[in-house]
Design a protein around this motif. Sequence first.
Motif, PDB file in Angstrom:
ATOM      1  N   UNK A 138     -32.420 -19.023  13.888  1.00  0.00           N
ATOM      2  CA  UNK A 138     -32.865 -18.521  15.201  1.00  0.00           C
ATOM      3  C   UNK A 138     -32.528 -17.051  15.375  1.00  0.00           C
ATOM      4  N   UNK A 139     -31.708 -16.480  14.474  1.00  0.00           N
ATOM      5  CA  UNK A 139     -31.274 -15.086  14.616  1.00  0.00           C
ATOM      6  C   UNK A 139     -31.960 -14.156  13.616  1.00  0.00           C
ATOM      7  N   UNK A 140     -32.852 -14.706  12.801  1.00  0.00           N
ATOM      8  CA  UNK A 140     -33.549 -13.887  11.811  1.00  0.00           C
ATOM      9  C   UNK A 140     -35.006 -13.810  12.221  1.00  0.00           C
ATOM     10  N   UNK A 141     -35.585 -12.615  12.239  1.00  0.00           N
ATOM     11  CA  UNK A 141     -37.026 -12.544  12.466  1.00  0.00           C
ATOM     12  C   UNK A 141     -37.735 -13.115  11.233  1.00  0.00           C
TER      13      UNK A 141
ATOM     14  N   UNK B 106     -36.912  -2.959  11.214  1.00  0.00           N
ATOM     15  CA  UNK B 106     -36.106  -3.886  10.420  1.00  0.00           C
ATOM     16  C   UNK B 106     -35.519  -3.167   9.208  1.00  0.00           C
TER      17      UNK B 106
ATOM     18  N   UNK C 123     -44.737 -10.455  15.268  1.00  0.00           N
ATOM     19  CA  UNK C 123     -43.564  -9.624  14.964  1.00  0.00           C
ATOM     20  C   UNK C 123     -42.276 -10.207  15.551  1.00  0.00           C
ATOM     21  N   UNK C 124     -42.384 -10.878  16.701  1.00  0.00           N
ATOM     22  CA  UNK C 124     -41.195 -11.380  17.401  1.00  0.00           C
ATOM     23  C   UNK C 124     -40.885 -12.832  17.060  1.00  0.00           C
TER      24      UNK C 124
ATOM     25  N   UNK D 109     -50.860  -7.076  19.645  1.00  0.00           N
ATOM     26  CA  UNK D 109     -50.160  -6.539  18.477  1.00  0.00           C
ATOM     27  C   UNK D 109     -50.529  -7.328  17.229  1.00  0.00           C
TER      28      UNK D 109
ATOM     29  N   UNK E  72     -43.171  -4.394  15.110  1.00  0.00           N
ATOM     30  CA  UNK E  72     -42.137  -4.478  14.076  1.00  0.00           C
ATOM     31  C   UNK E  72     -42.494  -3.563  12.916  1.00  0.00           C
TER      32      UNK E  72
ATOM     33  N   UNK F   8     -40.277 -12.165   9.650  1.00  0.00           N
ATOM     34  CA  UNK F   8     -40.642 -11.169   8.629  1.00  0.00           C
ATOM     35  C   UNK F   8     -39.447 -10.714   7.803  1.00  0.00           C
ATOM     36  N   UNK F   9     -38.228 -10.938   8.299  1.00  0.00           N
ATOM     37  CA  UNK F   9     -37.047 -10.591   7.492  1.00  0.00           C
ATOM     38  C   UNK F   9     -36.866 -11.555   6.319  1.00  0.00           C
TER      39      UNK F   9
ATOM     40  N   UNK G  28     -25.338 -13.226   8.150  1.00  0.00           N
ATOM     41  CA  UNK G  28     -26.334 -12.303   8.716  1.00  0.00           C
ATOM     42  C   UNK G  28     -25.678 -11.037   9.265  1.00  0.00           C
TER      43      UNK G  28
ATOM     44  N   UNK H 209     -33.721 -11.800  23.365  1.00  0.00           N
ATOM     45  CA  UNK H 209     -34.133 -13.075  23.959  1.00  0.00           C
ATOM     46  C   UNK H 209     -33.781 -13.150  25.440  1.00  0.00           C
TER      47      UNK H 209
ATOM     48  N   UNK I   5     -39.634 -14.929  23.138  1.00  0.00           N
ATOM     49  CA  UNK I   5     -39.033 -13.581  23.092  1.00  0.00           C
ATOM     50  C   UNK I   5     -40.072 -12.546  23.544  1.00  0.00           C
ATOM     51  N   UNK I   6     -39.606 -11.490  24.210  1.00  0.00           N
ATOM     52  CA  UNK I   6     -40.466 -10.406  24.627  1.00  0.00           C
ATOM     53  C   UNK I   6     -41.153  -9.782  23.408  1.00  0.00           C
TER      54      UNK I   6
ATOM     55  N   UNK J 104     -39.310 -12.133   4.255  1.00  0.00           N
ATOM     56  CA  UNK J 104     -40.314 -11.778   3.241  1.00  0.00           C
ATOM     57  C   UNK J 104     -39.646 -11.614   1.872  1.00  0.00           C
TER      58      UNK J 104
ATOM     59  N   UNK K  36     -29.101  -8.857  13.191  1.00  0.00           N
ATOM     60  CA  UNK K  36     -29.752  -9.504  14.323  1.00  0.00           C
ATOM     61  C   UNK K  36     -28.857 -10.397  15.160  1.00  0.00           C
TER      62      UNK K  36
ATOM     63  N   UNK L 198     -39.133 -15.777  15.261  1.00  0.00           N
ATOM     64  CA  UNK L 198     -37.944 -15.933  14.421  1.00  0.00           C
ATOM     65  C   UNK L 198     -38.329 -16.789  13.214  1.00  0.00           C
TER      66      UNK L 198
ATOM     67  N   UNK M  87     -33.827  -4.677   6.753  1.00  0.00           N
ATOM     68  CA  UNK M  87     -33.526  -5.587   5.642  1.00  0.00           C
ATOM     69  C   UNK M  87     -34.238  -5.199   4.348  1.00  0.00           C
TER      70      UNK M  87
ATOM     71  N   UNK N 230     -48.276 -10.256  11.266  1.00  0.00           N
ATOM     72  CA  UNK N 230     -47.852  -9.883   9.920  1.00  0.00           C
ATOM     73  C   UNK N 230     -48.075 -11.070   8.990  1.00  0.00           C
TER      74      UNK N 230
ATOM     75  N   UNK O  80     -42.811  -7.071  20.828  1.00  0.00           N
ATOM     76  CA  UNK O  80     -42.541  -5.718  20.320  1.00  0.00           C
ATOM     77  C   UNK O  80     -43.288  -5.532  19.011  1.00  0.00           C
TER      78      UNK O  80
ATOM     79  N   UNK P  97     -30.760  -9.956  18.474  1.00  0.00           N
ATOM     80  CA  UNK P  97     -31.716 -10.996  18.862  1.00  0.00           C
ATOM     81  C   UNK P  97     -31.341 -11.701  20.166  1.00  0.00           C
TER      82      UNK P  97
END
Lengths: 288, 160
Positions: free
Chosen positions: B62-65, A51, B21-22, B1, A6, B67-68, A108, A40, A1-2, B70, A32, B24, A53, B4, A4, A36
């Motif tokens: 795959x859709x949750x970062x 975020x 950060x990116x 960067x 957070x 850090x989410x 989610x 991606x 993923x690119x 935590x 997400x 998943x 959450x 975390x 960024x 996401x």
Amino acid sequence: MRRFELLLPQSVDECVRTLAQQGPETKLLAGGTDLLPQLKNGLLKPARVIDLSGVAQLRAIESANGQGLRIGSAVTARTLELDRTVQGRYLSLAESGALVGSVQVRNLATLGGNLCNAAPSADMAPPLLALDAEAIIVGPKGERRVPVATFFTGVRKTVLAPDELLVELALPATGPNSGGNYLRHTPRRELDIAVVGVASQLTLANGVCAKARIALAAVAPVPLRATGAERALEGQRVTPELIARAADLALEVARPISDQRGSADFRRHLVRVLTRRTLTTALARASA
Amino acid sequence: MAKHALSCTVNDEPVEVLVQPWDTLLDALRERMGLTGPKEGCGTGDCGACTVHFDGKPIASCLLLAMQARGHEVRTIEGLGKPGALHPLQEAFVKHGVPQCGFCIPGVLMAAAALLTENPRPTEEEIRYGIAGNLCRCTGYTKMLAAITEAAGATAGRRS
């Protein structure tokens, strides 16, 4: 993923302050499930992601003095599907939550995310339009309320300014003799996107329709109400013949396109069928 | 960067790892914690191969970062049963010979386990709906259905 940066705010205030400081290259992250995939595949290239959450307020569902309900923007589709209050008073919204993605996605995906992503086919938009919901938006200048009916301004566009956050959806009380229903057509039953979606809400008084709401998705750049059809129902005793006429009138506002999910003609056909079916179910529920 | 520090619970153990950060949650589980049970199929939440439990609920990791997650509780297939003490679903999958290539199986098991926790006696329709988010490209759904149905009986039987 690119790559960024957070950011992890813990309150609405902190989130709004963070948004104001960061500038345009910032995206808000809720569930997400839309964001996401777009990060991606490179469709979105934000420098920063905030975020949501950690902001507990956004996940609350609160009855407002027995009058209506306030639903936090980060409440998940799965919560709407299963919540007893939502099922009891706003069944069409629970039904739309149950249709989003798979259970893994519904745990989610959020109500606010579905609205802010602003796809013309957003499943949770038509029930909110039919329920006269308002979006509660917070920005640096404070809070403002916008009817969900005017929240969308185009495909993937909303009234939200870059420094604003959708915090809650306020749903007015529906009353005892009110019933609603959301249906959509998809080739696949699960994990598909609406070819057309229709929500209807009918409120009866002394056997007559006191209030009618019909909202359509995926037939125009934005989800929209079929006000002509609504007016034909209001003040009348609702019969199968009148429902059929309302279904024809609902076509007046539909401006569908032809795409890989369905032709414009097929979409117009679906508007009539789904309007008729949702009104019939809404009437039965309002009468129960 | 800057990376975390992610603190969460994975398979009942407290975990602290550094993540980008990116990253998943799936990236963090596979690349930083060595838990390669959850698989990346599509990466967009359509296939279910990455299914894990997040505070007990099935999600597409795959859709949750990362850090989410935590402060949250994560369970992967590695934490569903142990060698010698398999989960009833795992026992039933072995007995029925469900896995073919096996790639989808960890996700299917986690989806089915979450289903049986919420609904210990699901109907066939409810089982089909519960694993609708899991694609099996060997198309081994018939045996999955049989194994989950049997495990549901076994699970409910043990409780009563």
